[in-house]
Design a protein around this motif. Structure first.
Motif, PDB file in Angstrom:
ATOM      1  N   VAL A  75      -7.756 -13.995  63.042  1.00 28.07           N
ATOM      2  CA  VAL A  75      -6.911 -13.775  64.228  1.00 28.07           C
ATOM      3  C   VAL A  75      -6.731 -12.276  64.455  1.00 28.07           C
ATOM      4  O   VAL A  75      -6.883 -11.777  65.579  1.00 28.07           O
ATOM      5  N   ASP A  76      -6.435 -11.548  63.386  1.00 26.85           N
ATOM      6  CA  ASP A  76      -6.173 -10.103  63.520  1.00 26.85           C
ATOM      7  C   ASP A  76      -7.421  -9.341  63.953  1.00 26.85           C
ATOM      8  O   ASP A  76      -7.338  -8.396  64.750  1.00 26.85           O
ATOM      9  N   THR A  77      -8.580  -9.750  63.421  1.00 34.43           N
ATOM     10  CA  THR A  77      -9.824  -9.056  63.789  1.00 34.43           C
ATOM     11  C   THR A  77     -10.121  -9.240  65.271  1.00 34.43           C
ATOM     12  O   THR A  77     -10.428  -8.276  65.984  1.00 34.43           O
ATOM     13  N   LEU A  78      -9.996 -10.481  65.735  1.00 37.46           N
ATOM     14  CA  LEU A  78     -10.290 -10.742  67.151  1.00 37.46           C
ATOM     15  C   LEU A  78      -9.262 -10.056  68.054  1.00 37.46           C
ATOM     16  O   LEU A  78      -9.605  -9.522  69.118  1.00 37.46           O
ATOM     17  N   HIS A  79      -8.017 -10.044  67.608  1.00 40.70           N
ATOM     18  CA  HIS A  79      -6.973  -9.365  68.396  1.00 40.70           C
ATOM     19  C   HIS A  79      -7.300  -7.872  68.524  1.00 40.70           C
ATOM     20  O   HIS A  79      -7.216  -7.293  69.616  1.00 40.70           O
ATOM     21  N   ALA A  80      -7.684  -7.257  67.417  1.00 43.39           N
ATOM     22  CA  ALA A  80      -8.006  -5.821  67.448  1.00 43.39           C
ATOM     23  C   ALA A  80      -9.196  -5.548  68.364  1.00 43.39           C
ATOM     24  O   ALA A  80      -9.210  -4.562  69.108  1.00 43.39           O
ATOM     25  N   LEU A  81     -10.177  -6.449  68.341  1.00 40.78           N
ATOM     26  CA  LEU A  81     -11.383  -6.251  69.160  1.00 40.78           C
ATOM     27  C   LEU A  81     -11.138  -6.477  70.643  1.00 40.78           C
ATOM     28  O   LEU A  81     -11.662  -5.753  71.486  1.00 40.78           O
ATOM     29  N   MET A  82     -10.362  -7.496  70.982  1.00 45.46           N
ATOM     30  CA  MET A  82     -10.307  -7.971  72.369  1.00 45.46           C
ATOM     31  C   MET A  82      -8.975  -7.763  73.080  1.00 45.46           C
ATOM     32  O   MET A  82      -8.916  -7.836  74.296  1.00 45.46           O
ATOM     33  N   ILE A  83      -7.895  -7.540  72.340  1.00 48.69           N
ATOM     34  CA  ILE A  83      -6.576  -7.431  72.980  1.00 48.69           C
ATOM     35  C   ILE A  83      -5.992  -6.034  72.719  1.00 48.69           C
ATOM     36  O   ILE A  83      -5.748  -5.279  73.654  1.00 48.69           O
ATOM     37  N   GLY A  84      -5.740  -5.724  71.468  1.00 44.01           N
ATOM     38  CA  GLY A  84      -5.354  -4.358  71.104  1.00 44.01           C
ATOM     39  C   GLY A  84      -4.059  -3.874  71.728  1.00 44.01           C
ATOM     40  O   GLY A  84      -3.870  -2.668  71.925  1.00 44.01           O
ATOM     41  N   ARG A  85      -3.167  -4.786  72.026  1.00 43.04           N
ATOM     42  CA  ARG A  85      -1.905  -4.386  72.646  1.00 43.04           C
ATOM     43  C   ARG A  85      -0.787  -5.252  72.069  1.00 43.04           C
ATOM     44  O   ARG A  85      -0.955  -6.470  71.940  1.00 43.04           O
ATOM     45  N   GLU A  86       0.335  -4.607  71.718  1.00 43.64           N
ATOM     46  CA  GLU A  86       1.504  -5.353  71.246  1.00 43.64           C
ATOM     47  C   GLU A  86       2.613  -5.220  72.283  1.00 43.64           C
ATOM     48  O   GLU A  86       2.663  -4.229  73.019  1.00 43.64           O
ATOM     49  N   PRO A  87       3.531  -6.164  72.301  1.00 40.30           N
ATOM     50  CA  PRO A  87       4.703  -6.001  73.170  1.00 40.30           C
ATOM     51  C   PRO A  87       5.548  -4.824  72.676  1.00 40.30           C
ATOM     52  O   PRO A  87       5.446  -4.412  71.519  1.00 40.30           O
ATOM     53  N   ASP A  88       6.409  -4.298  73.558  1.00 37.57           N
ATOM     54  CA  ASP A  88       7.365  -3.271  73.126  1.00 37.57           C
ATOM     55  C   ASP A  88       8.518  -3.921  72.362  1.00 37.57           C
ATOM     56  O   ASP A  88       9.112  -3.288  71.486  1.00 37.57           O
ATOM     57  N   LEU A  89       8.832  -5.152  72.725  1.00 35.71           N
ATOM     58  CA  LEU A  89       9.963  -5.853  72.114  1.00 35.71           C
ATOM     59  C   LEU A  89       9.694  -7.360  72.147  1.00 35.71           C
ATOM     60  O   LEU A  89       9.214  -7.883  73.151  1.00 35.71           O
ATOM     61  N   THR A  90      10.012  -8.028  71.028  1.00 37.95           N
ATOM     62  CA  THR A  90       9.790  -9.479  70.947  1.00 37.95           C
ATOM     63  C   THR A  90      11.057 -10.169  70.459  1.00 37.95           C
ATOM     64  O   THR A  90      11.607  -9.792  69.418  1.00 37.95           O
ATOM     65  N   PHE A  91      11.508 -11.168  71.212  1.00 38.58           N
ATOM     66  CA  PHE A  91      12.623 -12.005  70.775  1.00 38.58           C
ATOM     67  C   PHE A  91      12.041 -13.271  70.163  1.00 38.58           C
ATOM     68  O   PHE A  91      11.302 -14.003  70.836  1.00 38.58           O
ATOM     69  N   ILE A  92      12.361 -13.507  68.907  1.00 40.57           N
ATOM     70  CA  ILE A  92      11.916 -14.732  68.240  1.00 40.57           C
ATOM     71  C   ILE A  92      13.116 -15.675  68.178  1.00 40.57           C
ATOM     72  O   ILE A  92      14.116 -15.375  67.518  1.00 40.57           O
ATOM     73  N   ILE A  93      13.030 -16.768  68.920  1.00 38.13           N
ATOM     74  CA  ILE A  93      14.142 -17.722  68.932  1.00 38.13           C
ATOM     75  C   ILE A  93      13.956 -18.681  67.762  1.00 38.13           C
ATOM     76  O   ILE A  93      12.955 -19.412  67.695  1.00 38.13           O
ATOM     77  N   ASP A  94      14.914 -18.624  66.844  1.00 33.04           N
ATOM     78  CA  ASP A  94      14.816 -19.429  65.630  1.00 33.04           C
ATOM     79  C   ASP A  94      15.777 -20.607  65.726  1.00 33.04           C
ATOM     80  O   ASP A  94      16.945 -20.418  66.065  1.00 33.04           O
ATOM     81  N   MET A  95      15.265 -21.796  65.434  1.00 35.14           N
ATOM     82  CA  MET A  95      16.200 -22.939  65.430  1.00 35.14           C
ATOM     83  C   MET A  95      15.670 -24.094  64.615  1.00 35.14           C
ATOM     84  O   MET A  95      14.516 -24.099  64.181  1.00 35.14           O
ATOM     85  N   ASP A  96      16.529 -25.100  64.458  1.00 34.68           N
ATOM     86  CA  ASP A  96      16.193 -26.289  63.701  1.00 34.68           C
ATOM     87  C   ASP A  96      14.983 -26.999  64.334  1.00 34.68           C
ATOM     88  O   ASP A  96      15.044 -27.395  65.504  1.00 34.68           O
ATOM     89  N   PRO A  97      13.885 -27.179  63.587  1.00 34.54           N
ATOM     90  CA  PRO A  97      12.667 -27.752  64.170  1.00 34.54           C
ATOM     91  C   PRO A  97      12.836 -29.185  64.674  1.00 34.54           C
ATOM     92  O   PRO A  97      12.242 -29.546  65.686  1.00 34.54           O
ATOM     93  N   ALA A  98      13.672 -29.997  64.019  1.00 36.31           N
ATOM     94  CA  ALA A  98      13.814 -31.392  64.471  1.00 36.31           C
ATOM     95  C   ALA A  98      14.458 -31.439  65.862  1.00 36.31           C
ATOM     96  O   ALA A  98      14.002 -32.175  66.748  1.00 36.31           O
ATOM     97  N   THR A  99      15.494 -30.622  66.064  1.00 34.89           N
ATOM     98  CA  THR A  99      16.159 -30.583  67.374  1.00 34.89           C
ATOM     99  C   THR A  99      15.191 -30.048  68.435  1.00 34.89           C
ATOM    100  O   THR A  99      15.091 -30.586  69.540  1.00 34.89           O
ATOM    101  N   ALA A 100      14.495 -28.987  68.079  1.00 34.43           N
ATOM    102  CA  ALA A 100      13.565 -28.376  69.044  1.00 34.43           C
ATOM    103  C   ALA A 100      12.455 -29.345  69.422  1.00 34.43           C
ATOM    104  O   ALA A 100      12.097 -29.473  70.593  1.00 34.43           O
ATOM    105  N   LEU A 101      11.929 -30.057  68.435  1.00 35.89           N
ATOM    106  CA  LEU A 101      10.839 -30.997  68.710  1.00 35.89           C
ATOM    107  C   LEU A 101      11.333 -32.127  69.611  1.00 35.89           C
ATOM    108  O   LEU A 101      10.638 -32.542  70.542  1.00 35.89           O
ATOM    109  N   GLY A 102      12.545 -32.602  69.360  1.00 31.48           N
ATOM    110  CA  GLY A 102      13.134 -33.643  70.210  1.00 31.48           C
ATOM    111  C   GLY A 102      13.241 -33.174  71.650  1.00 31.48           C
ATOM    112  O   GLY A 102      12.874 -33.889  72.580  1.00 31.48           O
TER     113      GLY A 102
END
Ligand code: ADP
Ligand code: TYD
Length: 202
Positions: free
Chosen positions: A117-144
């Motif tokens: 994944v990292d190799t292909l990202h470096a070759l073809m994308i090469g850009r990261e966001p300035d800021l990323t919000f990772i929403i963390d929560m209980d997987p059972a509730t989220a899946l429902g």
């Protein structure tokens, strides 16, 4: 002109990313910021076509390796056609998912494919966001919540709860590894509480 900011939302299926991305875009527009709200897979005409291939059908329709190629192809088109042009005009881009999803969904669920994944990202994308919000929560509730939508795009939800639990750990590990860029947001709260938290961090 200053380049715009690139902000992404990440997390497991049904964690509230689309809701929060939309609310953040509205909040910023209310402050007079020119915002492009977009999503992955998709966000450009070609990438939306690839989205259909990836999100419908049986879980074994594609191997994780083939998914890496398809998601990266979609991302390249999204970047060329939507994200980079908007940033160069000084617009703020808010995207519901980006490369972190490939790092976790393809890189760390069905074998350790992270280096590929990292190799292909470096070759073809090469850009990261300035800021990323990772929403963390209980997987059972989220899946429902995710399955209740009956969107017809449930290929990844169909991998089941253990898959979502692996994803959750993957996103938290990613946040620890890139703490400068990633902010973990507690998604086990009301929509408004989460939105205020996101806006405060911004
Ligand atoms: P994602 O984009 O992460 O899949 P969505 O924003 O589409 O998540 O939310 C999934 C479902 O859960 C939607 O029906 C949405 O209205 C609902 N939802 C989102 N955030 C919350 C929340 N904090 N509490 C309860 N329901 C929520
Ligand atoms: P999305 O529409 O955000 O799904 P949800 O609303 O359920 O969170 O994303 C579609 C699916 O594609 C989601 O299950 C995650 C998966 N995905 C990957 O596996 N790799 C990727 O690189 C991306 C962008 C998404």
């Amino acid at each position: 002109m200053n380049p715009g900011r690139f902000i992404t939302f990440e997390g497991i299926d049904g964690s509230g990313k689309s809701t929060q991305a939309r609310l953040l875009a509205g909040h910023l527009r209310g402050q007079g910021v020119d915002v492009v709200l977009t999503r992955e897979p998709g966000g450009s005409a070609g990438a939306e076509e690839i989205r259909q291939l990836l999100l419908t059908g049986d879980t074994d329709r594609w191997s994780a390796e083939t998914e890496i190629l398809l998601f990266t192809a979609a991302r390249r088109d999204h970047l060329e056609k939507t994200i980079l042009p908007a940033l160069s005009l000084g617009q703020t881009v808010v995207s519901d998912r980006f490369a972190d999803s490939t790092r976790v969904y393809q890189g760390a669920t069905r074998g350790d494919l992270r280096a590929k994944v990292d190799t292909l990202h470096a070759l073809m994308i090469g850009r990261e966001p300035d800021l990323t919000f990772i929403i963390d929560m209980d997987p059972a509730t989220a899946l429902g919540r995710g399955l209740a939508r009956k969107s017809g795009e449930d290929r990844f939800e169909d991998f089941g709860l253990p898959f979502q639990e692996t994803l959750r750990h993957g996103f938290l590990a990613l946040a620890r590894a890139d703490a400068q860029r990633c902010i973990v947001i507690d998604g086990n709260r009301t929509v408004d509480q989460i939105a205020s938290d996101v806006a405060a961090h911004l």
